[in-house]
Each structure stands twice: as structure tokens, then as C-alpha cells.
Design an enzyme around this catalytic site. Structure first.
Site, short mmCIF file in Angstrom:
data_model
loop_
_atom_site.label_atom_id
_atom_site.label_comp_id
_atom_site.label_asym_id
_atom_site.label_seq_id
_atom_site.Cartn_x
_atom_site.Cartn_y
_atom_site.Cartn_z
CB SER A 41 -36.52 -10.28 18.97
OG SER A 41 -35.17 -10.55 18.67
CE LYS B 281 -35.37 -13.40 15.86
NZ LYS B 281 -35.94 -12.30 16.57
#
Length: 192
Positions: A49, A90
């Protein structure tokens, strides 16, 4: 170490040295526990990701005290408790009070396009082939107080705030500061 009259180490000195070593090991152990619990902690990147910025199996050091001093800032890479049985890594995209919108490869903060140099190459590659890098749009939403909006750098393959919503400050473990493994990837993490 002193020797006794028969040429062997003195038992009292041996015991004293053993006790000194034991004390040193206990102090070192306590320091490791304190540092890992309160200051810095290692994490392993698991999944694609955050590509191209981070890759699976890279080991990072997370600064756990940064956000005791100040709030997260846009562009910082954070590790947080996801609520899905794992910690996620993230990038902070929008801050409390800001309105965030995602349209194709354009991220808008309060109506202005966000510059994202960390994903420019895959965005350009997708545009050259007539497509977009991002596959999930996000309608305009205002980030609540005490929360951030986060996205993975691998926009087509990231489970992030577009899916799970805003991240409360109290779920943030800390800021990713250093990649320590593999050896060829050691670097200080930029927070653009």
C-alpha cells in the site's frame, strides 16, 4: 581478576564480577523496554500500500513521542492502529478542519490541488497510457477535530481513509522516521 595462592581466580572476585555483569544486563534490559514502550519502536512494512515509497519487509523505526510534543503534519508517514487487527502505515493528507476531496489523480485540500512529488512517477506513467493511477475517488469531506485523513502512496492498492474514514489522534502510534532494513535501503524518511 586476582588469583588465589594456588593460581586460580579468587571465588569472591568471580562472584563480584558476575553480580556486576548481571546488574549491567538488567539495566540494559530495562532501558530497551523503556525505549521500545515510550520512545521508538521497530515495525515491518507488510503489503504494497505504500509503494513506491516503502516495500514489503522493509523495517522502519517509528518515533512514538513525536505526537506527544505536537500534532501530525501533512506529508508525514504515520503508523496507526487500524482496528482490523494490524497496524497500518500511511501518509497524512489532510488535517483537522480541512476539506479533502479526491478526483482521479487530483487531491484537493480546501479546493486547492495538493502537490504529491512522492507519487509523481506512477501518476505520470498512468497518464501516459491514458489512465489514472488512483482508482478510488472521495467526495468532499471535512476532517473532524482530533483526526487526520490518510492515504497510501499506492493509490490503486491501499486500504486507507477513503475506505476506513478519518483516523483519530489516539490511534496513531507515531511517525516513521528511518528505514533500517534491508541494508541497501537504509535512509531517513522524508516527510514532504
Amino acid at each position: 581478576m586476582e588469583e588465589s595462592s594456588n593460581g586460580r581466580p579468587d571465588a569472591a572476585n568471580w562472584r563480584k564480577e558476575a553480580v556486576d555483569w548481571a546488574k549491567a544486563l538488567v539495566v540494559a534490559g530495562v532501558l530497551v523496554v523503556v525505549i521500545r514502550m515510550f520512545l521508538f519502536s521497530p515495525y515491518i512494512v507488510d503489503g504494497p500500500s505504500m509503494q513506491p515509497s516503502f516495500h514489503t519487509a522493509e523495517r522502519i523505526i517509528v518515533n512514538k513521542i513525536m505526537y506527544d510534543i505536537r500534532q501530525p503534519e501533512r506529508g508525514e508517514v504515520v503508523v496507526f492502529h487500524s482496528g482490523f487487527g494490524a497496524d497500518y502505515i500511511k501518509r497524512v493528507i489532510a488535517l483537522p478542519g480541512e476539506t479533502v476531496e479526491v478526483r482521479g489523480d487530483t487531491v484537493l485540500i480546501n479546493g486547492e490541488q495538493l502537490s504529491e512529488p512522492y507519487i509523481q512517477e506512477p501518476v505520470d506513467t498512468a497518464a501516459a497510457s491514458g489512465g489514472t493511477y488512483n482508482n478510488k475517488d472521495y467526495p468532499p469531506q471535512t476532517v473532524p477535530e482530533g483526526h487526520v485523513f490518510v492515504m497510501g502512496d499506492n493509490r490503486p492498492n491501499s486500504h486507507d481513509s477513503r475506505d476506513i474514514g478519518f483516523i483519530p489522534y489516539e490511534q496513531i502510534v507515531g511517525r516513521a522516521d528511518v528505514v533500517i532494513w534491508p541494508l541497501g535501503s537504509i535512509r531517513i524518511i522524508g516527510h514532504d
